[in-house]
Design a protein around this motif. Structure first.
Motif, short mmCIF file in Angstrom:
data_model
loop_
_atom_site.label_atom_id
_atom_site.label_comp_id
_atom_site.label_asym_id
_atom_site.label_seq_id
_atom_site.Cartn_x
_atom_site.Cartn_y
_atom_site.Cartn_z
N GLN A 10 36.68 40.68 46.20
CA GLN A 10 38.15 41.47 45.66
C GLN A 10 37.90 42.89 46.07
OE1 GLN A 10 39.99 39.63 41.96
NE2 GLN A 10 38.05 38.66 41.72
N GLY A 11 36.98 43.33 46.58
CA GLY A 11 36.87 44.68 47.15
C GLY A 11 36.23 45.56 46.49
N HIS A 12 35.39 45.10 45.29
CA HIS A 12 34.72 46.02 44.38
C HIS A 12 33.21 46.35 44.72
CE1 HIS A 12 38.37 45.68 41.77
NE2 HIS A 12 38.28 44.40 41.70
N GLU A 13 32.63 47.28 44.28
CA GLU A 13 31.38 47.76 44.58
C GLU A 13 30.48 47.26 43.39
OE1 GLU A 13 28.85 52.16 44.27
OE2 GLU A 13 30.86 51.95 44.54
N VAL A 14 29.49 46.49 43.94
CA VAL A 14 28.68 45.72 43.00
C VAL A 14 27.30 46.01 42.91
CG1 VAL A 14 28.21 43.44 41.88
CG2 VAL A 14 30.33 43.65 43.07
N LEU A 15 26.55 46.60 41.73
CA LEU A 15 25.23 46.32 41.66
C LEU A 15 24.87 45.33 41.04
CD1 LEU A 15 22.58 47.63 42.07
CD2 LEU A 15 22.81 48.88 39.72
N GLY B 11 44.21 47.39 40.94
CA GLY B 11 44.86 48.46 41.53
C GLY B 11 43.85 49.75 41.76
N ARG B 12 42.48 49.39 41.71
CA ARG B 12 41.57 50.50 41.92
C ARG B 12 40.29 49.67 42.14
NH1 ARG B 12 38.55 52.52 37.53
NH2 ARG B 12 39.33 51.39 35.58
N THR B 13 39.35 50.27 42.95
CA THR B 13 38.12 49.81 43.32
C THR B 13 37.13 50.19 42.15
OG1 THR B 13 38.29 50.18 45.77
CG2 THR B 13 36.11 49.77 44.80
N LEU B 14 36.34 49.04 41.64
CA LEU B 14 35.54 49.21 40.33
C LEU B 14 34.06 49.46 40.68
CD1 LEU B 14 37.42 46.50 38.21
CD2 LEU B 14 37.74 48.91 38.08
N ARG B 15 33.27 50.17 40.04
CA ARG B 15 31.98 50.29 40.25
C ARG B 15 31.39 49.13 39.24
NH1 ARG B 15 26.97 50.99 42.03
NH2 ARG B 15 25.45 52.03 40.69
N CYS B 16 30.76 48.02 39.62
CA CYS B 16 30.50 46.88 38.69
C CYS B 16 28.94 46.65 38.57
CB CYS B 16 31.15 45.45 39.16
SG CYS B 16 33.13 45.85 39.42
N LEU B 17 28.62 45.94 37.70
CA LEU B 17 27.20 45.52 37.48
C LEU B 17 26.91 44.12 37.14
CD1 LEU B 17 24.24 46.61 36.80
CD2 LEU B 17 24.77 46.90 34.51
N TYR C 154 28.99 34.14 52.55
CA TYR C 154 30.45 34.83 52.70
C TYR C 154 30.43 36.09 53.34
CZ TYR C 154 31.56 31.26 49.25
OH TYR C 154 31.87 29.94 48.42
N GLY C 155 29.81 36.60 53.98
CA GLY C 155 29.87 37.88 54.79
C GLY C 155 30.46 38.98 53.78
N VAL C 156 30.15 39.01 52.83
CA VAL C 156 30.56 40.09 51.72
C VAL C 156 29.88 41.33 51.92
CG1 VAL C 156 31.72 38.80 50.25
CG2 VAL C 156 29.33 39.23 49.91
N SER C 157 30.49 42.45 51.91
CA SER C 157 29.92 43.75 51.71
C SER C 157 30.18 44.39 50.43
CB SER C 157 30.40 44.92 52.98
OG SER C 157 31.70 45.07 52.78
N GLY C 158 29.49 45.66 50.41
CA GLY C 158 29.72 46.06 48.95
C GLY C 158 28.80 45.70 47.73
N ILE C 159 27.77 44.99 48.10
CA ILE C 159 26.80 44.50 47.07
C ILE C 159 25.43 45.20 47.43
CG2 ILE C 159 25.53 42.86 46.00
CD1 ILE C 159 27.96 40.81 46.80
N SER C 160 24.63 45.99 46.22
CA SER C 160 23.49 46.28 46.47
C SER C 160 22.67 45.59 45.27
CB SER C 160 23.45 47.88 46.23
OG SER C 160 24.17 48.13 44.90
#
Length: 234
Positions: free
Chosen positions: A63-68, A41-47, A86-92
């Protein structure tokens, strides 16, 4: 491959193989469990700690989460090729020593797979587990899957393999993990895998994992298993 091509996560899918990399049927048990307990139900900041090729980071980003995504060295060089495929975004990416995690109360979710055994001594492993706890926000979620010491036969097979490769690993026990998990507000630790590690090829490991699931996972003692997985909430 694009994100639009991704099908629901299944044990024998290409995506699962890319998340897990090796001994897929056994380790996919952990990922399917993670799917069930992942906060919704929400975007998570993940490590991700000790990412290597970055499979769990891929799973979270899809799944749309922000990942370090972190590893002790060359993180982007190791993990970016899979993520780009896989063409994903949101990964640093950032190089982070698992024994000196430089974050505090920063992440909604932390994930690691097959990491703690590789950091060295028992003291270094304790440092890594304390750093993970410190980096989670209050109420944050830990998802983990880790190699266990297993039986004498498991240790002998690994000793032979590591002698050939010239590397080493200090495998943990569930008994060693539990004190670290006990500091969380709640946790769920499980075990799996007995025979499948002995397969020389993935097809053999898959067949042996099926035997583990049908019979042996229910019969052998906890200390005989070689994979622990689960979740904890800070």
């Amino acid at each position: 491959m694009s994100v639009d091509d991704i099908r629901p996560l299944e044990r024998d899918s290409e995506l699962m193989r890319d998340i897990v990399s090796w001994d897929v049927r056994t380790w996919s048990t952990a990922v399917l469990f993670w799917e069930q307990v992942l906060p919704k139900g929400r975007t998570l900041r993940c490590l991700e700690i000790g990412a290597g090729p970055g499979g769990p980071s891929l799973w979270l980003a899809l799944q749309g989460h922000e990942v370090l995504c972190t590893n002790w060295q060359n993180t982007e060089g190791q993990a970016a090729p899979l993520h780009e495929r896989y063409g994903v975004s949101g990964i640093s990416y950032q190089d982070v020593d698992a024994t000196k995690i430089p974050f505090e109360n920063e992440f909604d979710l932390i994930v690691f797979k097959s990491v703690i055994g590789g950091v060295g001594t028992k003291a270094a492993q304790d440092d890594a587990m304390r750093g993970i706890y410190r980096a989670l926000k209050p109420g944050g979620t830990l998802l983990f899957a880790e190699n266990l010491r297993g039986t004498v036969l498991h240790r002998l097979a690994r000793a032979i393999a590591y002698k050939v490769r010239g590397t080493s690993w200090r495998y943990v026990t569930v008994k060693e993990l539990r004190p670290h998990l006990a500091q969380y507000s709640r946790h769920d630790v499980r075990v799996t895998g007995f025979l499948s590690m002995f397969g020389l090829r993935e097809r053999q490991r898959n067949a042996l994992a099926a035997a583990d699931e049908r019979v042996l996972n229910r019969l052998v003692p906890e200390s005989w298993h070689y994979v622990s997985y689960g979740t904890a909430t800070k």
